[in-house]
Design a protein around this motif. Structure first.
Motif, PDB file in Angstrom:
ATOM      1  N   GLN A  56      52.593 -17.800  54.829  1.00 47.65           N
ATOM      2  CA  GLN A  56      51.241 -17.413  54.437  1.00 47.65           C
ATOM      3  C   GLN A  56      50.654 -18.534  53.580  1.00 47.65           C
ATOM      4  O   GLN A  56      51.366 -19.180  52.820  1.00 47.65           O
ATOM      5  N   TYR A  57      49.364 -18.746  53.739  1.00 46.91           N
ATOM      6  CA  TYR A  57      48.652 -19.750  52.955  1.00 46.91           C
ATOM      7  C   TYR A  57      47.367 -19.121  52.431  1.00 46.91           C
ATOM      8  O   TYR A  57      46.854 -18.160  53.012  1.00 46.91           O
ATOM      9  N   TYR A  58      46.842 -19.711  51.373  1.00 50.03           N
ATOM     10  CA  TYR A  58      45.557 -19.273  50.832  1.00 50.03           C
ATOM     11  C   TYR A  58      44.472 -20.181  51.381  1.00 50.03           C
ATOM     12  O   TYR A  58      44.591 -21.406  51.348  1.00 50.03           O
ATOM     13  N   VAL A  59      43.432 -19.551  51.916  1.00 50.73           N
ATOM     14  CA  VAL A  59      42.303 -20.264  52.497  1.00 50.73           C
ATOM     15  C   VAL A  59      41.056 -19.839  51.733  1.00 50.73           C
ATOM     16  O   VAL A  59      40.862 -18.654  51.450  1.00 50.73           O
ATOM     17  N   MET A  60      40.219 -20.812  51.417  1.00 53.45           N
ATOM     18  CA  MET A  60      38.953 -20.501  50.748  1.00 53.45           C
ATOM     19  C   MET A  60      37.969 -19.963  51.782  1.00 53.45           C
ATOM     20  O   MET A  60      37.887 -20.475  52.902  1.00 53.45           O
ATOM     21  N   GLN A  61      37.259 -18.928  51.386  1.00 53.00           N
ATOM     22  CA  GLN A  61      36.236 -18.389  52.280  1.00 53.00           C
ATOM     23  C   GLN A  61      35.042 -17.930  51.459  1.00 53.00           C
ATOM     24  O   GLN A  61      35.138 -17.681  50.263  1.00 53.00           O
ATOM     25  N   THR A  62      33.917 -17.829  52.152  1.00 55.81           N
ATOM     26  CA  THR A  62      32.701 -17.348  51.527  1.00 55.81           C
ATOM     27  C   THR A  62      32.710 -15.823  51.557  1.00 55.81           C
ATOM     28  O   THR A  62      33.566 -15.211  52.200  1.00 55.81           O
ATOM     29  N   LEU A  63      31.758 -15.233  50.895  1.00 55.31           N
ATOM     30  CA  LEU A  63      31.707 -13.778  50.839  1.00 55.31           C
ATOM     31  C   LEU A  63      31.407 -13.144  52.196  1.00 55.31           C
ATOM     32  O   LEU A  63      31.684 -11.972  52.400  1.00 55.31           O
ATOM     33  N   ASP A  64      30.870 -13.931  53.136  1.00 55.35           N
ATOM     34  CA  ASP A  64      30.639 -13.398  54.488  1.00 55.35           C
ATOM     35  C   ASP A  64      31.826 -13.689  55.417  1.00 55.35           C
ATOM     36  O   ASP A  64      31.702 -13.654  56.626  1.00 55.35           O
ATOM     37  N   ASP A  65      32.989 -13.977  54.827  1.00 59.36           N
ATOM     38  CA  ASP A  65      34.259 -14.186  55.541  1.00 59.36           C
ATOM     39  C   ASP A  65      34.332 -15.479  56.342  1.00 59.36           C
ATOM     40  O   ASP A  65      35.210 -15.626  57.197  1.00 59.36           O
ATOM     41  N   SER A  66      33.464 -16.436  56.091  1.00 58.16           N
ATOM     42  CA  SER A  66      33.546 -17.738  56.757  1.00 58.16           C
ATOM     43  C   SER A  66      34.485 -18.640  55.970  1.00 58.16           C
ATOM     44  O   SER A  66      34.406 -18.710  54.741  1.00 58.16           O
ATOM     45  N   TRP A  67      35.354 -19.322  56.668  1.00 55.09           N
ATOM     46  CA  TRP A  67      36.264 -20.237  55.998  1.00 55.09           C
ATOM     47  C   TRP A  67      35.501 -21.474  55.553  1.00 55.09           C
ATOM     48  O   TRP A  67      34.608 -21.964  56.260  1.00 55.09           O
ATOM     49  N   VAL A  68      35.864 -22.007  54.409  1.00 51.42           N
ATOM     50  CA  VAL A  68      35.172 -23.152  53.823  1.00 51.42           C
ATOM     51  C   VAL A  68      35.736 -24.441  54.415  1.00 51.42           C
ATOM     52  O   VAL A  68      36.933 -24.695  54.346  1.00 51.42           O
ATOM     53  N   MET A  69      34.843 -25.227  55.005  1.00 55.47           N
ATOM     54  CA  MET A  69      35.227 -26.515  55.572  1.00 55.47           C
ATOM     55  C   MET A  69      34.878 -27.619  54.586  1.00 55.47           C
ATOM     56  O   MET A  69      33.907 -27.513  53.837  1.00 55.47           O
ATOM     57  N   THR A  70      35.652 -28.671  54.636  1.00 54.04           N
ATOM     58  CA  THR A  70      35.396 -29.860  53.832  1.00 54.04           C
ATOM     59  C   THR A  70      35.222 -31.017  54.801  1.00 54.04           C
ATOM     60  O   THR A  70      36.008 -31.181  55.733  1.00 54.04           O
ATOM     61  N   THR A  71      34.199 -31.821  54.570  1.00 54.79           N
ATOM     62  CA  THR A  71      33.976 -32.999  55.402  1.00 54.79           C
ATOM     63  C   THR A  71      34.583 -34.201  54.704  1.00 54.79           C
ATOM     64  O   THR A  71      34.247 -34.508  53.561  1.00 54.79           O
ATOM     65  N   LEU A  72      35.510 -34.833  55.385  1.00 53.30           N
ATOM     66  CA  LEU A  72      36.176 -36.020  54.849  1.00 53.30           C
ATOM     67  C   LEU A  72      35.619 -37.256  55.530  1.00 53.30           C
ATOM     68  O   LEU A  72      35.431 -37.269  56.753  1.00 53.30           O
ATOM     69  N   ALA A 123      35.438 -25.391  43.378  1.00 49.44           N
ATOM     70  CA  ALA A 123      35.074 -24.803  42.093  1.00 49.44           C
ATOM     71  C   ALA A 123      35.335 -23.302  42.162  1.00 49.44           C
ATOM     72  O   ALA A 123      34.585 -22.563  42.789  1.00 49.44           O
ATOM     73  N   LEU A 124      36.426 -22.881  41.562  1.00 49.52           N
ATOM     74  CA  LEU A 124      36.772 -21.459  41.618  1.00 49.52           C
ATOM     75  C   LEU A 124      35.787 -20.602  40.846  1.00 49.52           C
ATOM     76  O   LEU A 124      35.783 -19.392  40.983  1.00 49.52           O
ATOM     77  N   SER A 125      34.957 -21.241  40.059  1.00 49.38           N
ATOM     78  CA  SER A 125      33.959 -20.474  39.321  1.00 49.38           C
ATOM     79  C   SER A 125      32.766 -20.097  40.206  1.00 49.38           C
ATOM     80  O   SER A 125      31.922 -19.319  39.797  1.00 49.38           O
ATOM     81  N   ASN A 138      30.496 -17.252  45.053  1.00 48.47           N
ATOM     82  CA  ASN A 138      30.325 -17.053  46.490  1.00 48.47           C
ATOM     83  C   ASN A 138      31.544 -17.445  47.312  1.00 48.47           C
ATOM     84  O   ASN A 138      31.511 -17.405  48.533  1.00 48.47           O
ATOM     85  N   MET A 139      32.622 -17.865  46.621  1.00 48.99           N
ATOM     86  CA  MET A 139      33.843 -18.255  47.324  1.00 48.99           C
ATOM     87  C   MET A 139      35.040 -17.556  46.705  1.00 48.99           C
ATOM     88  O   MET A 139      35.116 -17.379  45.496  1.00 48.99           O
ATOM     89  N   ILE A 140      35.979 -17.187  47.587  1.00 46.66           N
ATOM     90  CA  ILE A 140      37.223 -16.580  47.135  1.00 46.66           C
ATOM     91  C   ILE A 140      38.378 -17.168  47.949  1.00 46.66           C
ATOM     92  O   ILE A 140      38.181 -17.648  49.058  1.00 46.66           O
TER      93      ILE A 140
END
Length: 160
Positions: A42-58, A86-88, A91-93
């Motif tokens: 199991q891994y922790y994935v960041m997602q928005t409140l609408d259940d979309s996973w957070v992508m990062t552009t590298l 930013a865990l603060s 809109n992200m969990i």
């Protein structure tokens, strides 16, 4: 939940339309091959409140026009806090997601290049990258082998 239990949960959670559970079951071995290369179930994935996973552009270090979208998967909540988010941000969990679910969801995410799995708790600088193209290739190989097996004609050895 071990990988076989995760596979069963994926199959049972698939739409019961007569074909999707069988399709999920047929590609599960490909997902499992990749999951076995990873250290955690199991891994922790960041997602928005609408259940979309957070992508990062590298961006590429030397060629600024080259970019790729990735999703980070962390082994612990503490590692999420040490990551680039930013865990603060209210809109992200961070949500725990079984590894087989992550890989399965990756198939549907056409805009991502890869998922980077951080394997060592306390180290969010080195991860294992699983590219979407690698997963697609493996899934296609499994599906093709099943089609070949289903259409193969068994010719009796004493036919002559």
């Amino acid at each position: 939940m071990d990988l076989d239990q995760q596979t069963q949960a994926l199959v049972e959670g698939a739409p019961q339309d007569g074909s999707t559970p069988q399709l999920v079951e047929s590609i599960a071995p490909a997902l499992k091959i990749l999951a076995q290369r990873l250290r955690h179930l199991q891994y922790y994935v960041m997602q928005t409140l609408d259940d979309s996973w957070v992508m990062t552009t590298l961006g590429h270090r030397t060629e600024s026009e080259i970019e790729k979208n990735v999703i980070y998967a962390f082994p612990t909540l503490k590692d999420v806090a040490a990551g680039p988010f930013a865990l603060s941000d209210p809109n992200m969990i961070a949500v725990p997601v079984p590894v087989m679910d992550i890989l399965f969801q990756m198939l549907a995410m056409t805009s991502i290049y890869s998922i980077i799995f951080f394997e060592t708790p306390g180290n969010v600088t080195i991860g294992t990258e699983v590219q979407r193209a690698e997963l697609e290739t493996l899934v296609h190989q499994f599906l093709q082998s099943q089609v070949d097996a289903d259409t193969q004609v068994n010719i009796p050895s004493d036919i002559a």
